[in-house]
Design a protein around this motif. Structure first.
Motif, PDB file in Angstrom:
ATOM      1  N   ASN A   1      -1.511  -2.264  29.925  1.00  0.00           N
ATOM      2  CA  ASN A   1      -2.090  -1.024  30.434  1.00  0.00           C
ATOM      3  C   ASN A   1      -1.492  -0.634  31.775  1.00  0.00           C
ATOM      4  OD1 ASN A   1      -3.734  -0.772  28.207  1.00  0.00           O
ATOM      5  ND2 ASN A   1      -5.560  -1.566  29.207  1.00  0.00           N
TER       6      ASN A   1
ATOM      7  N   SER B   1      -5.854  -4.139  35.735  1.00  0.00           N
ATOM      8  CA  SER B   1      -4.738  -3.265  35.401  1.00  0.00           C
ATOM      9  C   SER B   1      -4.380  -2.366  36.571  1.00  0.00           C
ATOM     10  CB  SER B   1      -5.097  -2.427  34.177  1.00  0.00           C
ATOM     11  OG  SER B   1      -4.068  -1.509  33.869  1.00  0.00           O
TER      12      SER B   1
ATOM     13  N   ALA C   1      -9.823  -3.020  33.501  1.00  0.00           N
ATOM     14  CA  ALA C   1      -9.392  -1.812  34.198  1.00  0.00           C
ATOM     15  C   ALA C   1      -9.052  -2.109  35.653  1.00  0.00           C
ATOM     16  CB  ALA C   1     -10.475  -0.738  34.112  1.00  0.00           C
TER      17      ALA C   1
ATOM     18  N   SER D   1      -7.023   2.768  31.392  1.00  0.00           N
ATOM     19  CA  SER D   1      -7.229   1.401  30.921  1.00  0.00           C
ATOM     20  C   SER D   1      -8.620   1.233  30.307  1.00  0.00           C
ATOM     21  CB  SER D   1      -7.043   0.420  32.075  1.00  0.00           C
ATOM     22  OG  SER D   1      -7.193  -0.910  31.642  1.00  0.00           O
TER      23      SER D   1
ATOM     24  N   ASP E   1      -8.529   2.520  26.681  1.00  0.00           N
ATOM     25  CA  ASP E   1      -7.436   2.110  25.798  1.00  0.00           C
ATOM     26  C   ASP E   1      -7.945   1.346  24.579  1.00  0.00           C
ATOM     27  OD1 ASP E   1      -4.499   1.562  25.249  1.00  0.00           O
ATOM     28  OD2 ASP E   1      -5.294  -0.469  25.379  1.00  0.00           O
TER      29      ASP E   1
END
Length: 518
Positions: A395, A331, A328, A456, A459
């Motif tokens: 992402n 991303s 995350a 993210s 996901d």
């Protein structure tokens, strides 16, 4: 705005925009070249296409049909907590899909709260798997979106129209016929088509609540062809079908979104004199309460059931949580490195093609991009070893369209207000970016970063293609726990995922707003 009136360099935005366009279009070209049209689709593939369209149509119709009375009730009533409730309508957008699915199972599943209550009455339990389960989950996610879109349509009706209607003695029926129904005829088709397009590319919902021969979507068929059969040609052909359906739906939504409204007003607060009877107030209150209950019950279920499973989580869950946080953060950083130069160039008035490149992610699902990247990289490297970096990259590209919609309006405003003055002071492009543009965009940057990080974290797309037992994220680990019937551990991991997603969103969003400059 002309180039000479804007102290911003051209090349960073064009470079990042070209990179994004090349990544998405390159993946699509790789998919198209790998597809084998002569082989055709199997009967099971056609069944997946039919199921995808049917569930998307049903999800869109039910979401919009339920959203219209809820949005109407919210438009007609003012009450304590209304703003918080409208804000709650945006929560499912950043809620991890696997968390929501687990919450829906706790409430509506065979051993869930509702089935338990039905058992007391000697009634059969609710069957959540299959078409009705997929549609239920999609309605949970898209009813709030439809309500927000339709509520915006109500808010765009000038207050003067309602004042005139009140002066003429118009009641609820006349208001509906003269004002509300024409607005809905303009807003509802576009909202329904947007939801239809979203449901076409839903993967995690179908993976967890569908999956049988009669409940397989195109995305799930791509995953099965890729992961279990390793039939890249069939996966690529299905990806082409998915792209065609999604692009067609997006074009229809764009076309339906055009149209004239009621014109401008004086931006006065809207006051409603119609529907003030006890019966109308009771009906609106019941609709608002039921909608809030439908949204909050799954969240309450996750909190209550997850609290018991949280202390005994296995080490694999904590490792997956660490991987998710790292993915995350990576991303989010990648998204900002792409979005900020693109937003600056678009704000300078010379980036229409750049903005279009950034919006390509809305028309292509992450699973299709992941398939294309595998086709490109598989001959030259071990793609499975790159599972986490590839997930972070895809992402970031998927979050880019939303980030641009957040950043570009504010960037345009700042450039319009300060661009000529900066040029008169002979301010360099770098200095204008660091001293003027970025500090005044901190609130928008924080919100975009928080949104990207939360999306993210939740996901369950590309990682499902490339993951190995050693390289997995928390959503995929929850899915594996559910598949092993370790529901208490899955609930605890879902609560952990929910807390991490909300924490990352809050940290980035609060950090931006807390230090924003006027």
């Amino acid at each position: 705005m002309a180039d000479r009136a804007v102290p911003l360099a051209r090349w960073p935005g064009w470079s990042t925009g070209t990179l994004v366009g090349a990544l998405i279009l390159g993946a699509l070209v790789a998919v198209a070249l790998r597809a084998e049209p002569g082989a055709g689709l199997r009967p099971a593939d056609w069944a997946a296409v039919r199921f995808t369209v049917v569930q998307a149509v049903l999800s869109a119709l039910i979401s919009v049909a339920l959203a219209v009375p809820v949005a109407r009730a919210l438009a007609r009533r003012r009450f304590a907590g209304r703003r918080a409730l409208v804000g709650l309508l945006g929560a499912p957008f950043i809620l991890p899909v696997i968390v929501a699915v687990l919450g829906l199972l706790t409430v509506f599943g065979r051993a869930g709260w509702i089935s338990t209550a039905l058992g007391v009455l000697n009634l059969p339990p609710v069957q959540i798997y299959g078409l009705h389960g997929v549609v239920l989950a999609h309605v949970f996610f898209n009813l709030p979106l439809a309500a927000r879109l339709i509520l915006q349509g109500w808010q765009e009706i000038p207050a003067e129209r309602f004042r005139l209607a009140a002066q003429l003695g118009a009641g609820p029926r006349e208001i509906w016929r003269l004002l509300e129904r024409p607005m809905l005829m303009r807003v509802v088709p576009s909202a329904a088509t947007v939801i239809f397009a979203i449901c076409l590319s839903s993967f995690a919902v179908a993976l967890t609540l569908g999956g049988g021969p009669r409940a397989t979507t195109i995305e799930l068929a791509i995953y099965q062809a890729f992961r279990f059969d390793f039939d890249l040609g069939r996966a690529a052909l299905l990806s082409c079908v998915q792209i065609a359906l999604t692009v067609a739906a997006a074009l229809v939504a764009l076309q339906l979104g055009r149209g004239d409204g009621f014109g401008g007003g004086l931006e006065r607060p809207v006051q409603r004199w119609d529907a003030n009877t006890f019966g109308h107030r009771l009906l609106d209150g019941a609709l608002i309460a039921l909608a809030a209950l439908f949204l909050m019950l799954p969240l309450a279920a996750i909190i209550t059931s997850g609290a018991a499973g949280l202390p005994g989580l296995p080490a694999s869950v904590w490792q997956a949580a660490l991987n998710s946080v790292l993915v995350a953060l990576a991303s989010t950083v990648a998204m900002l490195l792409l979005a900020l130069p693109m937003a600056a160039t678009v704000a300078a008035g010379r980036g229409g093609a750049i903005e279009l490149a950034g919006l390509l992610g809305l028309a292509v699902s992450p699973l299709v991009i992941g398939t294309g990247l595998f086709v490109i990289l598989h001959p030259v490297t071990d793609v499975f070893a790159l599972a986490l970096p590839l997930t972070a990259l895809v992402n970031a590209v998927m979050a880019l369209p939303f980030a641009l919609r957040i950043l570009i309006p504010r960037a345009r405003q700042i450039v319009a207000q300060n661009g000529r003055l900066a040029l008169s002071l002979d301010m360099s492009s770098t200095l204008f970016l660091l001293r003027i543009l970025l500090p005044r965009m901190r609130a928008q940057i924080g919100f975009a970063a928080g949104l990207a990080a939360a999306l993210s974290m939740g996901d369950l797309g590309v990682i499902a293609l490339f993951a190995s037992p050693e390289r997995t994220t928390l959503p995929l680990q929850i899915y594996r726990l559910m598949g092993a019937y370790q529901m208490q551990a899955a609930a605890g991991a879902a609560l952990l995922l929910l807390a991490l997603s909300m924490a990352l969103f809050w940290i980035f969003d609060r950090g931006g707003r807390g230090h924003a400059e006027a």
